[in-house]
Design an enzyme around this catalytic site. Sequence first.
Site, mmCIF file in Angstrom:
data_model
loop_
_atom_site.group_PDB
_atom_site.id
_atom_site.type_symbol
_atom_site.label_atom_id
_atom_site.label_comp_id
_atom_site.label_asym_id
_atom_site.label_seq_id
_atom_site.Cartn_x
_atom_site.Cartn_y
_atom_site.Cartn_z
ATOM 1 N N GLU A 1 -3.318 3.741 14.983
ATOM 2 C CA GLU A 1 -1.901 4.139 15.005
ATOM 3 C C GLU A 1 -1.728 5.644 15.227
ATOM 4 O OE1 GLU A 1 0.181 2.717 11.555
ATOM 5 O OE2 GLU A 1 -0.173 0.622 12.067
ATOM 6 N N GLU B 1 -3.933 -5.523 12.454
ATOM 7 C CA GLU B 1 -3.246 -5.443 11.153
ATOM 8 C C GLU B 1 -1.973 -6.261 11.226
ATOM 9 O OE1 GLU B 1 -2.236 -1.615 9.403
ATOM 10 O OE2 GLU B 1 -4.146 -0.771 10.064
HETATM 11 C C1 BG6 Z 1 -0.437 0.740 8.866
HETATM 12 C C2 BG6 Z 1 -1.610 1.601 8.565
HETATM 13 O O1 BG6 Z 1 0.561 1.592 9.277
HETATM 14 O O2 BG6 Z 1 0.198 0.039 7.859
HETATM 15 C C3 BG6 Z 1 -2.155 1.466 7.149
HETATM 16 O O3 BG6 Z 1 -2.636 1.500 9.503
HETATM 17 C C4 BG6 Z 1 -1.024 1.214 6.181
HETATM 18 O O4 BG6 Z 1 -2.878 2.624 6.876
HETATM 19 C C5 BG6 Z 1 -0.337 -0.084 6.564
HETATM 20 O O5 BG6 Z 1 -1.433 1.227 4.864
HETATM 21 C C6 BG6 Z 1 0.802 -0.513 5.655
HETATM 22 O O6 BG6 Z 1 1.773 0.483 5.557
HETATM 23 P P1 BG6 Z 1 2.129 1.182 4.190
HETATM 24 O O7 BG6 Z 1 2.832 2.418 4.570
HETATM 25 O O8 BG6 Z 1 2.975 0.225 3.433
HETATM 26 O O9 BG6 Z 1 0.834 1.453 3.519
#
Ligand code: BG6
Length: 474
Positions: A178, A376
């Site tokens: 990202e 993810e």
């Molecule tokens: C993604 C990232 O943006 O989302 C992670 O690659 C992140 O590092 C995940 O933890 C979830 O988002 P957040 O901000 O709720 O942790």
Amino acid sequence: MTNPTQTRMKEQKTYQFPTDFWWGTASSATQMEGAAFEGGKGLNIWDYWYMQEPNRFFNGVSATEASNFYHLYEEDIALMKELGHNTFRFSISWSRLFPQGVGEVNEEAITFYNNVINCLIDHGIEPFINLYHFDMPMALQEQGGWESREVVEAYVTFAKTCFELFGDRVEKWFTHNEPIVPVEGGYLYDFHYPNVVDFKRAVQVAYHSILSSAMAIESYRDMGQSGQIGIILNLTPSYPRSQHPADLSAARIADAMFNRSFLDPSVLGTFPQELVDVLKSEDAMPQMEAGDLELIREHTVDLLGINYYQPRRVKAKASLPNPDAPFLPENLFDFYEMPGRKMNPYRGWEIYEKGIYDILINLKENYGNIPCFISENGMGVEGEERYRDENGSVQDDYRIDFIREHLKWMHQAIEEGSKVKGYHLWTFMDNWSWSNAYKNRYGFVGIDLDTQQRTVKKSGYWFKELIEAKGFTE
Ligand code: BG6
């Protein structure tokens, strides 16, 4: 008389996935390792920012301990195996390997990452390694971070060192996770260090990240490594409020700024014209050197990781922005709340499962059907303790529903020819999350932060069954 609507069985459908599909989870060094001041690691921007402004982090919790993977990795990897993983993505902490960002390599870090890689392989889990996940070494941030061309060079040295050290066993590499997030957080919207708000500087950071990715890919190939190298992007499809030309144009520009800005150079080797037009009109073109654009054009990715959490709903700008305020992408469109949207209230993100299908079909139709995987997807929930059963296992049916509904759309895309090769949940075990720290829990495995005890959630066992069956019937 029997009521026919009562006896009619719901038609069942089986969602079967390819036998070699990648099933697993994703993580990052800062969020999972802990041991922030152990093992010879240098400071990164998260360690430093916490020292300056602990109030910026939910409940004042730092990443110092995180989920203690640094010490518990053997136990954690054994649990991954038990839950059926065949792949696992983690990142190498740049400041653990190079405490000063460049120069001397930390032998303890080499030992640690070798141990992790070997342990995964011994358990039949293929390591996927990402090189940069928001964690600039502090020594390099002091030299300008991604604004500096020297830092790009330092990153390439870091990447090459990783390929040399671990490339004999690791066949899936990712240059960045990202990369737009450090641009947004650090240089536009004030949620990452160094908390700058400046569009032109943000563009330079974005440009250098893209360049660094192409340079790392060049090195990987020059070194004759045999695996695949890619990038992981958070793709947020932009949906217009209506078919009015102004709404359509607003969605197109949001797409160019937030998705195509990284997707096009990474996969096609070019930049979207709409984006270049905005940068020129804002006098925000980055500094480039001769040969850069050719290097980017010639070093596109083998494989694309897609992080998908939420869509972006967009409408035409309703009123003129304040001409004195710093320029932001939203000067060109407004966000729009879709009536009746489904929400994850804890994270404040809309849940729109079909988005995953739209991304995959867009890649198929407009990006040469590049081999890709869902790197993810996941649901962060606050206060999960209230769903614990008598054995302490969180009964997270909402997470199972979330995953299942996304998998159905992914399956549909596969049936229509998408080259999606796997699905990784964010994340394996609850982990520390940037400014939200441990507020929202995402894992298949819950963590008691006082004891660091791991307890598999209902979704973890459900995922295991799904992997064993290579799909599910519903
Ligand atoms: C993604 C990232 O943006 O989302 C992670 O690659 C992140 O590092 C995940 O933890 C979830 O988002 P957040 O901000 O709720 O942790």
